[in-house]
Design an enzyme around this catalytic site. Sequence first.
Site, PDB file in Angstrom:
ATOM      1  N   HIS A 189      -8.143  -4.912  -5.152  1.00  0.00           N
ATOM      2  CA  HIS A 189      -9.269  -4.457  -4.571  1.00  0.00           C
ATOM      3  C   HIS A 189     -10.636  -5.353  -5.270  1.00  0.00           C
ATOM      4  O   HIS A 189     -10.590  -5.484  -6.288  1.00  0.00           O
ATOM      5  CB  HIS A 189      -9.567  -3.149  -4.386  1.00  0.00           C
ATOM      6  CG  HIS A 189     -10.884  -2.666  -3.427  1.00  0.00           C
ATOM      7  ND1 HIS A 189     -12.043  -2.652  -3.701  1.00  0.00           N
ATOM      8  CD2 HIS A 189     -10.582  -2.307  -2.273  1.00  0.00           C
ATOM      9  CE1 HIS A 189     -12.655  -2.558  -2.750  1.00  0.00           C
ATOM     10  NE2 HIS A 189     -11.679  -2.056  -1.649  1.00  0.00           N
ATOM     11  N   ASP A 217      -5.164   1.073   1.716  1.00  0.00           N
ATOM     12  CA  ASP A 217      -4.182   0.699   2.764  1.00  0.00           C
ATOM     13  C   ASP A 217      -2.917   0.965   2.407  1.00  0.00           C
ATOM     14  O   ASP A 217      -1.944   0.764   3.350  1.00  0.00           O
ATOM     15  CB  ASP A 217      -4.325  -0.704   3.296  1.00  0.00           C
ATOM     16  CG  ASP A 217      -5.704  -1.065   3.709  1.00  0.00           C
ATOM     17  OD1 ASP A 217      -6.258  -1.896   3.303  1.00  0.00           O
ATOM     18  OD2 ASP A 217      -5.731  -0.299   4.811  1.00  0.00           O
TER      19      ASP A 217
HETATM   20  C1  SDX Z   1      -9.725  -3.365   2.385  1.00  0.00           C
HETATM   21  O1  SDX Z   1     -13.973  -4.728   0.393  1.00  0.00           O
HETATM   22  C2  SDX Z   1     -13.815  -3.731   0.672  1.00  0.00           C
HETATM   23  O2  SDX Z   1     -14.255  -2.640   0.418  1.00  0.00           O
HETATM   24  C3  SDX Z   1     -12.436  -3.369   1.605  1.00  0.00           C
HETATM   25  C4  SDX Z   1     -11.939  -2.136   1.968  1.00  0.00           C
HETATM   26  C5  SDX Z   1     -12.753  -1.340   2.905  1.00  0.00           C
HETATM   27  O3  SDX Z   1     -12.935  -0.115   2.941  1.00  0.00           O
HETATM   28  O4  SDX Z   1     -13.520  -1.922   3.369  1.00  0.00           O
HETATM   29  O5  SDX Z   1     -11.687  -1.355   0.707  1.00  0.00           O
HETATM   30  C6  SDX Z   1     -10.507  -2.108   2.747  1.00  0.00           C
HETATM   31  O6  SDX Z   1      -9.826  -4.283   2.878  1.00  0.00           O
HETATM   32  C7  SDX Z   1      -8.923  -2.945   1.059  1.00  0.00           C
HETATM   33  C8  SDX Z   1      -7.914  -4.259   0.799  1.00  0.00           C
HETATM   34  C9  SDX Z   1      -6.841  -4.642   1.822  1.00  0.00           C
HETATM   35  N1  SDX Z   1      -6.223  -5.856   1.427  1.00  0.00           N
HETATM   36  C10 SDX Z   1      -5.060  -5.942   0.761  1.00  0.00           C
HETATM   37  O7  SDX Z   1      -4.477  -4.825   0.386  1.00  0.00           O
HETATM   38  C11 SDX Z   1      -4.195  -7.267   0.611  1.00  0.00           C
HETATM   39  C12 SDX Z   1      -3.485  -7.478  -0.767  1.00  0.00           C
HETATM   40  N2  SDX Z   1      -4.906  -7.721  -1.681  1.00  0.00           N
HETATM   41  C13 SDX Z   1      -5.284  -8.773  -1.993  1.00  0.00           C
HETATM   42  O8  SDX Z   1      -5.288  -9.790  -1.239  1.00  0.00           O
HETATM   43  C14 SDX Z   1      -6.655  -8.860  -2.762  1.00  0.00           C
HETATM   44  O9  SDX Z   1      -6.593  -7.684  -3.994  1.00  0.00           O
HETATM   45  C15 SDX Z   1      -7.974  -8.424  -2.117  1.00  0.00           C
HETATM   46  C16 SDX Z   1      -8.197  -9.446  -1.104  1.00  0.00           C
HETATM   47  C17 SDX Z   1      -7.954  -6.912  -1.784  1.00  0.00           C
HETATM   48  C18 SDX Z   1      -9.026  -8.673  -3.020  1.00  0.00           C
HETATM   49  O10 SDX Z   1      -8.814 -10.202  -3.703  1.00  0.00           O
HETATM   50  P1  SDX Z   1     -10.084 -10.833  -4.527  1.00  0.00           P
HETATM   51  O11 SDX Z   1     -10.958  -9.662  -5.161  1.00  0.00           O
HETATM   52  O12 SDX Z   1     -10.506 -12.004  -4.074  1.00  0.00           O
HETATM   53  O13 SDX Z   1      -9.058 -10.933  -5.892  1.00  0.00           O
HETATM   54  P2  SDX Z   1      -8.400 -12.274  -6.272  1.00  0.00           P
HETATM   55  O14 SDX Z   1      -7.767 -12.609  -4.727  1.00  0.00           O
HETATM   56  O15 SDX Z   1      -9.324 -13.425  -6.644  1.00  0.00           O
HETATM   57  O16 SDX Z   1      -7.188 -11.968  -7.261  1.00  0.00           O
HETATM   58  C19 SDX Z   1      -7.694 -11.892  -8.488  1.00  0.00           C
HETATM   59  C20 SDX Z   1      -6.197 -12.212  -9.066  1.00  0.00           C
HETATM   60  C21 SDX Z   1      -5.452 -13.209  -8.646  1.00  0.00           C
HETATM   61  O17 SDX Z   1      -4.575 -13.821  -9.947  1.00  0.00           O
HETATM   62  P3  SDX Z   1      -5.116 -14.905 -10.822  1.00  0.00           P
HETATM   63  O18 SDX Z   1      -5.572 -16.025 -10.058  1.00  0.00           O
HETATM   64  O19 SDX Z   1      -6.177 -14.273 -11.485  1.00  0.00           O
HETATM   65  O20 SDX Z   1      -3.717 -15.308 -11.619  1.00  0.00           O
HETATM   66  O21 SDX Z   1      -5.205 -11.052  -8.820  1.00  0.00           O
HETATM   67  C22 SDX Z   1      -4.208 -11.340  -8.049  1.00  0.00           C
HETATM   68  C23 SDX Z   1      -4.469 -12.848  -7.728  1.00  0.00           C
HETATM   69  O22 SDX Z   1      -3.475 -13.684  -7.271  1.00  0.00           O
HETATM   70  N3  SDX Z   1      -3.809 -10.785  -6.865  1.00  0.00           N
HETATM   71  C24 SDX Z   1      -2.817 -10.085  -6.427  1.00  0.00           C
HETATM   72  C25 SDX Z   1      -3.078  -9.227  -5.433  1.00  0.00           C
HETATM   73  N4  SDX Z   1      -4.530  -9.088  -5.096  1.00  0.00           N
HETATM   74  C26 SDX Z   1      -4.965  -9.977  -6.115  1.00  0.00           C
HETATM   75  N5  SDX Z   1      -1.608 -10.585  -6.873  1.00  0.00           N
HETATM   76  C27 SDX Z   1      -0.410 -10.009  -6.115  1.00  0.00           C
HETATM   77  N6  SDX Z   1      -0.670  -9.025  -5.093  1.00  0.00           N
HETATM   78  C28 SDX Z   1      -2.015  -8.800  -4.729  1.00  0.00           C
HETATM   79  N7  SDX Z   1      -2.055  -7.856  -3.694  1.00  0.00           N
END
Ligand code: SDX
Length: 429
Positions: free
Chosen positions: A313, A370
Amino acid sequence: MSNKPKESGVEYAELKYKDKVIKLPIVIGTEGEVGIDIAELRKTTGMVTVDPSFLNTAVCYSKITYVDGENGILHYRGVSVDELVKNHRFVETAYLLLRGKLPKADQSKRFSKLLNEHSLLHEDMRHFFDRFPRAAHPMQIMSTMFDALSTFYPNVDALSMREDIDICAARLISTFRTMAAFAYKRSIGEPVVYPRSDLPYCANFLHMMFSSPVNPYEINPEVVKILNTLLILHADHEQNCSTTAVRTVGSAQVNLYSTISAGISALSGPLHGGANQAVIDMLKRIVKDGDVKKYIDKAKDKNSSFRLMGFGHRVYKTFDPRAVIIKKACHDFLATMNINDPLLEVAMHLEEVALKDDYFVSRNLYPNVDFYSGIIYRAIGIPENMFTVMFALARMPGWIAHWKEMISSQTKITRPRQIYVGKTMKHEK
Ligand code: SDX
């Protein structure tokens, strides 16, 4: 009227650049958040700040929802979601978000009556459903239908309220529910079921979704209770992607229906509200493969685009408090309904393995809202392509509350700056 905190005993941050020292006022929120106010930066220095995707940027002052990502705290207008889930219904939570306080008994009654009065869809719109392909994703149907609503009802935008905003808000919250059920019925080839005046909000939705002329649906209070819990927990979440879309589009004085349509589209993305459906797809693949570790390794593999859906998140760097409540509610509900869903076992195993793995722990990746919600929607009988529609149904009052706050506190169109790094004119020679 801006929500900016009153400037009493202002402290300043100092920015030094070349021979200049720029003093920037510090703003402190009611929950202790500290911000550097750069509103005058470009005017006084010609410089801008750079923050792609707004990871470090507060785009507004808001009184609606507070999220403490470090400590896993979430409250709407100062009322914790735990309190709301325990002692209130979704309709009262919607009222709280829209009007700033929980309704008294008579206010709650009047609001429910208003929702009921505006639960019918204009009959001419009912035939729109017949023109969508059967396999159309309901989120695309809903954003289209919401944009079309603006052609049937008086315009409400930042400049002109041709209808009382409370009536318009009631129509948006109530009609979305009717449209969602209509879209589902259309997708399974059944006749649509109209709302009943004697049923409260969640029970009416279940009635419209699952009753049919030959099979009256018996409303189970346990299902109504868990649906209220899920809708309350999804009702708002400060400046998430879809709410930012609503505040941005609304700032151009677009009518509220089309503005909400933009929010629905933003929410449909798999990185945002679309994740609840993507989680179930992922869990089904893992059950079929029988190999949790394979998916954990794929999620960690930089060469793979695969992510653990429902994990991570932007704001929460610990457990999403909504996921904690939903996980327990999921367990209890499936036990009460005597449902044994292998996806729940796999989800819990996946969580256990991931939270022992340094890749996830070091990046503060925990289950989010989720991760478990889809398992409950499955148990209720809601089809997977409707999961994100359920998220939008819940988020409606949050979007409207933010739109109302934006139009009352912001007069300028939202228009960020950029740093240009392309070809310059002199390159042309
Ligand atoms: C919602 O914003 C809100 O409030 C949203 C929400 C709401 O109520 O409105 O809470 C609802 O959207 C919840 C999120 C639902 N999405 C998912 O579950 C999709 C999977 N999660 C990711 O795609 C990710 O965690 C996000 C999109 C939720 C957040 O992404 P960020 O903050 O942009 O973080 P990032 O992509 O820069 O990740 C940081 C690191 C990276 O690795 P490094 O580059 O540091 O090596 O964490 C890794 C990412 O690759 N990473 C993950 C991951 N999420 C982040 N690796 C594997 N699996 C994941 N799910």
